[in-house]
Design a protein around this motif. Sequence first.
Motif, PDB file in Angstrom:
ATOM      1  N   GLN A  48       0.820  -1.204   0.000  1.00  0.00           N
ATOM      2  CA  GLN A  48       0.000   0.000   0.000  1.00  0.00           C
ATOM      3  C   GLN A  48       0.857   1.258   0.000  1.00  0.00           C
ATOM      4  OE1 GLN A  48      -3.279   0.165  -0.447  1.00  0.00           O
ATOM      5  NE2 GLN A  48      -3.199  -2.061  -0.685  1.00  0.00           N
ATOM      6  N   ILE A  51       2.121   1.648  -3.562  1.00  0.00           N
ATOM      7  CA  ILE A  51       1.023   2.069  -4.433  1.00  0.00           C
ATOM      8  C   ILE A  51       0.671   3.535  -4.186  1.00  0.00           C
ATOM      9  CG2 ILE A  51      -1.445   1.771  -4.873  1.00  0.00           C
ATOM     10  CD1 ILE A  51      -1.061  -1.214  -4.548  1.00  0.00           C
ATOM     11  N   ASN A  55       0.790   6.461  -6.906  1.00  0.00           N
ATOM     12  CA  ASN A  55      -0.397   7.259  -7.190  1.00  0.00           C
ATOM     13  C   ASN A  55      -0.153   8.749  -6.957  1.00  0.00           C
ATOM     14  OD1 ASN A  55      -1.643   4.854  -7.726  1.00  0.00           O
ATOM     15  ND2 ASN A  55      -2.868   4.801  -5.866  1.00  0.00           N
ATOM     16  N   SER A 125       0.234  -0.880  -9.468  1.00  0.00           N
ATOM     17  CA  SER A 125      -0.914  -0.032  -9.188  1.00  0.00           C
ATOM     18  C   SER A 125      -1.657   0.225 -10.496  1.00  0.00           C
ATOM     19  CB  SER A 125      -0.467   1.299  -8.577  1.00  0.00           C
ATOM     20  OG  SER A 125      -1.564   2.179  -8.434  1.00  0.00           O
ATOM     21  N   SER A 224      -6.018   8.282  -9.873  1.00  0.00           N
ATOM     22  CA  SER A 224      -6.013   6.893  -9.416  1.00  0.00           C
ATOM     23  C   SER A 224      -7.158   6.695  -8.439  1.00  0.00           C
ATOM     24  CB  SER A 224      -4.678   6.552  -8.739  1.00  0.00           C
ATOM     25  OG  SER A 224      -4.450   7.407  -7.624  1.00  0.00           O
TER      26      SER A 224
END
Length: 450
Positions: A48, A51, A55, A125, A224
């Motif tokens: 996470q 990602i 993003n 992602s 995103s």
Amino acid sequence: MTLQKRIGNWLKNSISAKMITVGFLILILLVPLGFVDDLIRERGHRQQEVISEINSKWGEEVIINGPILKVPYHQYVEEKVFDEKTKTFLKTEKAVRHEAYFFPDELHINSNVTTQPLERGIYKSVVYTSNSELKGTFSNPSFKEMEVGEEDILWDKATIVYQVSNLKGIRNTVAINLNNQRYDLKPKFDNAYMNTLESDFILDLEEIQNSTLDFESNITINGSNRLQYVPIGKETIVAMKSNWHSPSFNGNFLPDTEGKKISKNGFEARWKVLETNRRFGQSFFDHLPDLTEFAFGTEFLVPVDDYQKTSRTSKYGFMIIGLTLLVFLLIQISSKISIHPFQYLMIGLALVLFYTLLISISEHKNYLFAYVVSGGAIVSLITIYSRSILKNRKFTLLVLGSMLGLYSFIFVIIQLEDYALLVGSIGLFVILATIMYTSRKIDWSGQLED
């Protein structure tokens, strides 16, 4: 017989002692299983973080609110000024500038969204580029609500405003055509919750006062996770088309059912929101509130990723360990084959190792491949080990069949989402019934029935 020998014989021959020993080993195995859960969570959090970093550089979630017609006006407040000559307070009126915000009567948005994967190392992602075409009409703004005189309206200072949550992602020069007159918009960083784009040219006075304003605009933006719009039109119609196959329509309004199409090649959706569907009007005076709570659109949902699947799989670790050791315990009780607690421990550790293999392989391959490889490795290892312990082909095949059934059962549950609880409950019922049936002949005092 000494007390020590009696205790030794009880531990060796008593079914209760064997069950207590196996139960104690299962509790011990919960410790490494907990470490594995922590490892899975840590790797998931790392994913996470990566990602989020990807993003943030490409463009985060996008919320678009606009176009909005902004017209300044004056209101007067009474002030008291002390006069040194007369030693009295004189009353004066001071003009204070305010802004009025007017929303369009019609707002039609046609959004074409193209998604693509971005990778960094082993992490991936999904981001998008959205091309939004906005068309509509402004009617003649009215200040009757505020009782503002015509001479106090600064028509010659009127501008067009957009609010966009993610200025970084904008890929084109944002402009708006009002009655075929182009006005470029530039950023104004004066809003706490949304970034503002405002026209850098003052709008034509006569166009605003004497006629409706037809507008056209285009925004190309990288983003995103989510793309949403605020329904500021008296009638807001949004049509969205994308190549993404797993959309989640969220926000304050859902798309029309007849205009929604979802396939493996993408989706199409259409929203229609009227002024009567919202809890705000078509104009605001003095300040423009945060209207993002009324936004609607699409979340470009990533299907359950490998970390989520692995985490869900690990939650069944206690059941797999318990049932597998229970199979060995029933074999030991029914056949009088001696299985040492150390051997139980080795089998349990092998079952725990399955989850570390699963998470490590799935980071480089897909979940299915990782599950088959790690599950096949552990089943083979325990089957070969049980052959040397049990020295009986029938019992070895029983172990092999039970483990294949367990791992297949867990895999099916993980693949299901809506029916996971139902299938899991039925499966556990079948497993319990099987155990009850196979153990019905066991004399729990220590002898097998004839």
